[in-house]
Structure formats: C-alpha cells, structure tokens
Design a protein around this motif. Structure first.
Motif, PDB file in Angstrom:
ATOM      1  N   GLY A 204       6.035  -4.316   2.133  1.00 25.21           N
ATOM      2  CA  GLY A 204       7.356  -4.026   1.559  1.00 25.21           C
ATOM      3  C   GLY A 204       8.065  -5.236   0.971  1.00 25.21           C
ATOM      4  O   GLY A 204       9.263  -5.166   0.704  1.00 25.21           O
ATOM      5  N   ASN A 205       7.346  -6.321   0.766  1.00 27.18           N
ATOM      6  CA  ASN A 205       7.979  -7.538   0.241  1.00 27.18           C
ATOM      7  C   ASN A 205       7.351  -7.997  -1.066  1.00 27.18           C
ATOM      8  O   ASN A 205       7.361  -9.180  -1.382  1.00 27.18           O
ATOM      9  N   GLY A 206       6.755  -7.064  -1.817  1.00 24.56           N
ATOM     10  CA  GLY A 206       6.088  -7.465  -3.065  1.00 24.56           C
ATOM     11  C   GLY A 206       4.805  -8.218  -2.807  1.00 24.56           C
ATOM     12  O   GLY A 206       4.329  -8.969  -3.666  1.00 24.56           O
ATOM     13  N   LEU A 207       4.254  -8.033  -1.619  1.00 22.42           N
ATOM     14  CA  LEU A 207       3.016  -8.713  -1.226  1.00 22.42           C
ATOM     15  C   LEU A 207       2.094  -7.673  -0.606  1.00 22.42           C
ATOM     16  O   LEU A 207       2.525  -6.576  -0.246  1.00 22.42           O
ATOM     17  N   ALA A 208       0.835  -8.036  -0.463  1.00 24.44           N
ATOM     18  CA  ALA A 208      -0.106  -7.157   0.245  1.00 24.44           C
ATOM     19  C   ALA A 208      -1.215  -8.012   0.823  1.00 24.44           C
ATOM     20  O   ALA A 208      -1.538  -9.068   0.276  1.00 24.44           O
ATOM     21  N   PRO A 209      -1.791  -7.575   1.937  1.00 20.60           N
ATOM     22  CA  PRO A 209      -2.939  -8.302   2.486  1.00 20.60           C
ATOM     23  C   PRO A 209      -3.999  -8.462   1.398  1.00 20.60           C
ATOM     24  O   PRO A 209      -4.250  -7.522   0.635  1.00 20.60           O
ATOM     25  N   VAL A 210      -4.610  -9.629   1.309  1.00 19.56           N
ATOM     26  CA  VAL A 210      -5.476  -9.960   0.178  1.00 19.56           C
ATOM     27  C   VAL A 210      -6.694  -9.035   0.094  1.00 19.56           C
ATOM     28  O   VAL A 210      -7.210  -8.777  -0.985  1.00 19.56           O
ATOM     29  N   ASP A 211      -7.104  -8.488   1.234  1.00 23.87           N
ATOM     30  CA  ASP A 211      -8.310  -7.642   1.219  1.00 23.87           C
ATOM     31  C   ASP A 211      -7.984  -6.154   1.328  1.00 23.87           C
ATOM     32  O   ASP A 211      -8.809  -5.351   1.743  1.00 23.87           O
TER      33      ASP A 211
END
Ligand code: GTQ
Length: 352
Positions: A204-211
């Motif tokens: 929810g912060n404009g990020l995502a786990p890389v995989d």
C-alpha cells in the motif's frame, strides 16, 4: 409448381402452434420465436428494482437479531438486503448479494473460505477485526476490507461496542456459473502468520516485494483500504479541480499491483459530492449498491426521489437513469459488477 410444399406458418392457428410447442416441449425443445425479444432486449430489462434501506429502520432489527442468535450459532449474523424485485434470491442486484453483519464484543465469526469473494464497508464501531489468510486487519468506520475468493477469513470483536458492516459478495455471479465451493476451518480463529498492517506496508505504499507474482484468485494482496486515506484522496481532488458533471469526484479502489479492481468480480468506488452539487443524469449497465458515509444525498429517479442518510444503503439497477443531489458535503461508497462487464466487453454508460 410443387403442390407438396408445406403451408406457410401464418396459416397455422394459435392452437396448432401451442399443440406443436407441447409436443416438442416433451422432448426438451422450445420455439425461440416466442421469446426472442425477451432474450435479446434493445436495452437491459432487469427485475432488479431501485430500493433504499434506511439505517434508522434496519439498525433496531440488527439489535433484535443479536438477542435472537449468537454469531457463533449463525456463523455469520447477517440481515440480507433483498431487492424487492428479486425476493427470495438473496440478491440486491441480479449479480450481487449484500447484507448487514453485526458482531458484538467478545463474539467470533469462525474461519471459513469460499469461492465467493466478499467485501466489507465498515459502518459502525471501531476496533473489531477481520483476519484474511493469517493477517489481522483492525477495522474502523469507512474502511474497505476485502476477503477475496478462496481466502480463509474470520471476524472477531475485541472492542467494547457492537460492530456493523455492509457485506458485498458475488454470490449470484458464482451461482450462475455453478462454481460455488466452501470449506469450514478446524480453527475458529485463524492462526496469525503476519503482523497487523503487514499487507498495507508491503503493497500500500507504491512498493511491492521484488519477487511478487500474481495469485491464482487474481485478487489484490492488499486487504484493507483505510478510510482516512480514501478521504484524503477525495478531498485532495476536490481542492485540485472541478468535479466531473456526472460523477462528482469519484475514485475506484485498485489492486496496486495491477491497477485493476481489488477483486475480479466486484468493483468498489468512493465518491465525493460537494454541498449542493447535483450530478447530471447518468446510467450504466452495472446495477450498483451505494452507501452513504458522510452527508445527505437526494437520489432522483424518473419516478421517485428518496433521501439517503449516513449508513443508508440504496441500489440503482442496470441502465436506470439517476441524479445524486448532495444536500450536505457528502461521501458515498459503492460497488458493482463493472469489472466483470468490462472484462467481457459488455459495460456501457450513458451520460444523458
Ligand atoms: O463474512 O464470510 O454476508 O460468508 C455472507 C456470507 C458474509 C462472511 C456474508 C459470508 C460472509
């Protein structure tokens, strides 16, 4: 010419046709020409009717329900919002189900999972939780919480007041496809595998786990959309520019990883209408369920008008022209089957 040619159909009497229909009916056949124009209509024709449930009217029934049955006994203590045109079908629109769920302090609605996707919009109380796939979400008024298809979920109330929320499920869509599966958990409360707020931090912060890879149920890994953030976005849009004449300031909830809807079968929306703002007449092919989070909204249909107040629920059927008139600065939540229709290339709107 050929005398053995059959008489044209027009020569047959109604009685002869009916006799023919009866004979072929016994062999599981039916004449299309008797129903073609009911099957293939020029515009949507729905049994779904516009309807309005006043929270003031429904709330005492929920209190009564809490004294008649425990959450444990009921599994889910819910009053279904039955569309008056679809009685007995547990349907609020032709494709969707809605209900009001109540859970008292100390109660638990035990863990289960099903192919039906569910969404909650919290109406009353603060501090109860829904756990989804081993992650607990603490819910507050206005929060939008999802339990996507085939995810384990249980609810509980560790606060000191009743909690009431609007449930929306794709029950009728799933039933139409004969794709309902359900399973009860052996544990009442799921064992928690992640801390509270984990999915909000990861997704929810404009990020995502890389995989990150998309899940089989095609749902957003973000389960909770806190109202304070939704509200902030709506107010920011209002400060930044003019409203859309037909929709006011309207946002859709998204799966942050795909930009699509949080769940494939249901779309959810938040809408701000400034005081005295009146939307221009609008209709779309998705029957839509609304609830009022803030303000008072007059709902104007061709043949009736009603006033929707906080926590009231109302439904606008497919292709039903309506206007929304905000008598106070208002925020509405809504949900519909729009993502399904869009995916299938069927969705239409008309901005009259
Ligand atoms: O909370 O899991 O209103 O399974 C209907 C079916 C709520 C739930 C409903 C359900 C639920």
């Amino acid at each position: 010419m050929n005398d053995s040619r059959q008489e044209p159909a027009a020569a047959a009497t109604r009685a002869e046709r009916e006799a023919f229909y009866a004979r072929i009916g016994a062999d599981n056949l039916a004449p299309l020409w008797e129903q073609l124009h009911n099957l293939v209509t020029r515009t949507p024709r729905s049994d779904c009717q516009p309807a309005h449930w006043s929270y003031g009217k429904v709330r005492p029934y929920l209190t009564e329900a809490t004294s008649l049955i425990t959450a444990e006994e009921a599994e889910r203590r819910v009053l279904i919002l039955e569309n008056p045109g679809l009685r007995g079908k547990a349907a609020i629109t032709t494709s969707l189900y809605a209900g009001l769920q109540a859970i008292l302090p100390g109660e638990v609605a035990r863990a289960h999972r099903h192919s039906q996707a569910a969404m909650r919009l919290i109406l009353e109380g603060s501090g109860a939780y829904t756990s989804v796939e081993g992650e607990k979400t603490i819910m507050r008024r206005g929060d939008f919480v999802t339990t996507p298809s085939w995810t384990w979920h249980d609810h509980g109330n560790d606060s000191d007041a009743p909690m009431i929320w609007l449930d929306g499920l794709d029950v009728q869509l799933v039933a139409m496809l004969d794709a309902s599966f359900a399973e009860a958990s052996s544990e009442d409360r799921q064992e928690l595998r992640r801390p509270v707020g984990d999915s909000l931090l990861r997704y929810g912060n404009g990020l995502a786990p890389v995989d990150w890879t998309p899940p089989a149920n095609r749902a957003s890994p973000l389960f909770c959309y806190p109202y304070e953030r939704t509200r902030e976005s709506l107010l920011g849009m209002q400060a930044a520019g003019a409203p859309d004449p037909h929709l006011g300031y309207k946002l859709r909830y998204v799966d942050p990883l795909t930009g699509g809807s949080p769940m494939p079968t249901m779309g959810a929306y938040a809408q701000l209408l400034p005081r005295d703002f009146s939307t221009a007449s609008y209709r779309c092919s998705s029957g839509t369920v609304f609830t009022v989070l803030e303000g008072r909204v007059e709902v104007v249909l061709d043949d009736r008008v009603f006033m929707a107040e906080p926590n009231d629920v109302f439904v606008i059927p497919s292709w039903t022209a309506h206007r929304l008139v905000a008598r106070e600065p208002s925020i509405l939540f809504s949900f519909s089957d729009r993502p399904v229709q869009e995916l299938l290339g069927l969705w239409r709107e008309s901005r009259d």
